[in-house]
Design an enzyme around this catalytic site. Sequence first.
Site, PDB file in Angstrom:
ATOM      1  N   SER A 231       0.846  -1.197   0.000  1.00 16.35           N
ATOM      2  CA  SER A 231       0.000   0.000   0.000  1.00 16.35           C
ATOM      3  C   SER A 231       0.877   1.240   0.000  1.00 16.35           C
ATOM      4  CB  SER A 231      -0.871   0.027   1.251  1.00 16.35           C
ATOM      5  OG  SER A 231      -1.335   1.355   1.485  1.00 16.35           O
TER       6      SER A 231
ATOM      7  N   HIS B   4      -1.270  -1.290  -4.224  1.00 15.63           N
ATOM      8  CA  HIS B   4      -2.528  -0.944  -3.540  1.00 15.63           C
ATOM      9  C   HIS B   4      -2.553   0.551  -3.267  1.00 15.63           C
ATOM     10  CE1 HIS B   4      -6.029  -1.974  -1.003  1.00 15.63           C
ATOM     11  NE2 HIS B   4      -5.567  -1.116  -0.113  1.00 15.63           N
TER      12      HIS B   4
ATOM     13  N   ASP C 234      -4.572   3.632  -1.641  1.00 14.09           N
ATOM     14  CA  ASP C 234      -5.606   3.920  -0.625  1.00 14.09           C
ATOM     15  C   ASP C 234      -6.153   5.335  -0.776  1.00 14.09           C
ATOM     16  OD1 ASP C 234      -3.849   1.894   1.688  1.00 14.09           O
ATOM     17  OD2 ASP C 234      -5.880   1.559   0.948  1.00 14.09           O
TER      18      ASP C 234
ATOM     19  N   MET D  40      -8.690   8.152   0.323  1.00 19.82           N
ATOM     20  CA  MET D  40      -9.453   8.493   1.523  1.00 19.82           C
ATOM     21  C   MET D  40      -9.988   9.922   1.400  1.00 19.82           C
ATOM     22  SD  MET D  40      -6.929   6.994   4.446  1.00 19.82           S
ATOM     23  CE  MET D  40      -6.291   5.323   4.342  1.00 19.82           C
TER      24      MET D  40
ATOM     25  N   HIS E  17      -8.383   1.266  -3.719  1.00 22.40           N
ATOM     26  CA  HIS E  17      -9.264   1.017  -2.571  1.00 22.40           C
ATOM     27  C   HIS E  17      -9.926   2.335  -2.212  1.00 22.40           C
ATOM     28  CE1 HIS E  17      -9.413  -0.185   1.993  1.00 22.40           C
ATOM     29  NE2 HIS E  17     -10.623  -0.084   1.473  1.00 22.40           N
TER      30      HIS E  17
ATOM     31  N   MET F 206     -11.962   4.519  -0.015  1.00 21.85           N
ATOM     32  CA  MET F 206     -12.529   4.732   1.316  1.00 21.85           C
ATOM     33  C   MET F 206     -13.188   6.111   1.273  1.00 21.85           C
ATOM     34  SD  MET F 206      -9.398   3.056   3.414  1.00 21.85           S
ATOM     35  CE  MET F 206      -8.316   3.255   1.990  1.00 21.85           C
TER      36      MET F 206
ATOM     37  N   MET G 264     -11.193  -5.970   5.720  1.00 25.87           N
ATOM     38  CA  MET G 264     -10.377  -5.031   6.492  1.00 25.87           C
ATOM     39  C   MET G 264      -9.999  -5.692   7.813  1.00 25.87           C
ATOM     40  SD  MET G 264     -10.036  -2.456   4.555  1.00 25.87           S
ATOM     41  CE  MET G 264      -9.066  -1.534   5.738  1.00 25.87           C
TER      42      MET G 264
ATOM     43  N   ASP H 253      -6.541  -6.526   4.257  1.00 27.25           N
ATOM     44  CA  ASP H 253      -6.029  -5.168   4.265  1.00 27.25           C
ATOM     45  C   ASP H 253      -5.899  -4.615   5.681  1.00 27.25           C
ATOM     46  OD1 ASP H 253      -7.037  -2.122   2.483  1.00 27.25           O
ATOM     47  OD2 ASP H 253      -5.165  -2.780   3.413  1.00 27.25           O
TER      48      ASP H 253
ATOM     49  N   GLY I 251       1.384  -2.283   4.045  1.00 27.97           N
ATOM     50  CA  GLY I 251       2.006  -0.976   3.887  1.00 27.97           C
ATOM     51  C   GLY I 251       3.248  -0.881   4.748  1.00 27.97           C
ATOM     52  N   SER I 252       3.047  -0.720   6.045  1.00 23.59           N
ATOM     53  CA  SER I 252       4.203  -0.523   6.946  1.00 23.59           C
ATOM     54  C   SER I 252       5.155  -1.715   6.916  1.00 23.59           C
ATOM     55  CB  SER I 252       3.720  -0.239   8.365  1.00 23.59           C
ATOM     56  OG  SER I 252       2.717  -1.162   8.730  1.00 23.59           O
TER      57      SER I 252
HETATM   58  C1  DX5 Z   1      -6.041   1.368   5.840  1.00 21.16           C
HETATM   59  C2  DX5 Z   1      -5.659   1.004   4.411  1.00 21.16           C
HETATM   60  C3  DX5 Z   1      -4.629  -0.097   4.376  1.00 21.16           C
HETATM   61  C4  DX5 Z   1      -3.332   0.324   5.068  1.00 21.16           C
HETATM   62  C5  DX5 Z   1      -2.488  -0.881   5.332  1.00 21.16           C
HETATM   63  O1  DX5 Z   1      -7.204   2.153   5.812  1.00 21.16           O
HETATM   64  O2  DX5 Z   1      -6.768   0.559   3.670  1.00 21.16           O
HETATM   65  O3  DX5 Z   1      -4.359  -0.461   3.021  1.00 21.16           O
HETATM   66  O4  DX5 Z   1      -2.616   1.206   4.244  1.00 21.16           O
HETATM   67  O5  DX5 Z   1      -1.384  -0.437   6.051  1.00 21.16           O
HETATM   68  P1  DX5 Z   1      -0.627  -1.436   7.057  1.00 21.16           P
HETATM   69  O6  DX5 Z   1      -0.180  -2.602   6.208  1.00 21.16           O
HETATM   70  O7  DX5 Z   1       0.543  -0.614   7.582  1.00 21.16           O
HETATM   71  O8  DX5 Z   1      -1.605  -1.840   8.110  1.00 21.16           O
HETATM   72 ZN    ZN Z   2      -6.388  -0.284   1.649  1.00 22.45          ZN
END
Ligand code: DX5
Ligand code: ZN
Length: 230
Positions: free
Chosen positions: A12, A37, A39, A41, A70, A72, A141, A177, A199-200
């Site tokens: 992500s 991916h 994100d 928002m 994705h 959101m 999620m 996710d 992501g992290s």
């Molecule tokens: C959260 C996002 C995820 C997030 C995942 O709202 O939809 O995709 O970036 O990040 P990690 O892997 O660090 O939890």
């Molecule tokens: Zn996501």
Amino acid sequence: MSFDRSVKIAPSILSADFANFGAECEAIEAQGADWVHVDVMDGRFVPNITFGPATCAAIRPHIKGVMDVHLMITPVDPFISAFADAGADVITAHVEAGPHIHRTLQAIRGAGARAGVALNPGTPAEAVSSLLDMVDLVCVMTVNPGFGGQKFIHSQVDKVRQLRTMIGDRPVHIEIDGGVDPATAPLVAQAGADVLVAGSAVFRGGSVRDPAPYGANIKAIREAASGTYV
Ligand code: DX5
Ligand code: ZN
């Protein structure tokens, strides 16, 4: 895009360097990412704001593989064509984003993208039982959406197992996710998930100038998911 249920790692870019998205997308693909991916928002559906169709269009030339968007956001429908035109391969909307998810999924496929539906941790698997013949992906999620680096919510593993049974042999991916790392990846892979967003756990320790940690992190998650992590 042919369908297979082999494990795919989808970093992500929420955890990437926001000043270098294009280079970061190239770096993670070079280091083994299967999907990218993205994100999106809006500060209303989730308590955070990231980016929109313009960013997706800007990074598209830097992504060889699947751009997995994705959303959101709420409402979703007014923005579907903009994300499809920006080059999204997969567009995922939240079942909680509004009263007409069936129409939204029709519109995503109508715009030429593959359709995904996402479930927040508080939403039961049954919420998508009538949608499984009109989606290409169900996103579970495993954190409450809005931020990277949150703790994995273990109760969602049973939901993954339940969805895997509900989906049967339909060509529908199960995407996870939130909070995916080498410790949690085996739990969801064994439950039936095949697309692992991280992501992290992918970006930590690396940078555009030193992307080797990205590759090591992706490899560790992939090996953990396929049970060969040593
Ligand atoms: C959260 C996002 C995820 C997030 C995942 O709202 O939809 O995709 O970036 O990040 P990690 O892997 O660090 O939890
Ligand atoms: Zn996501």
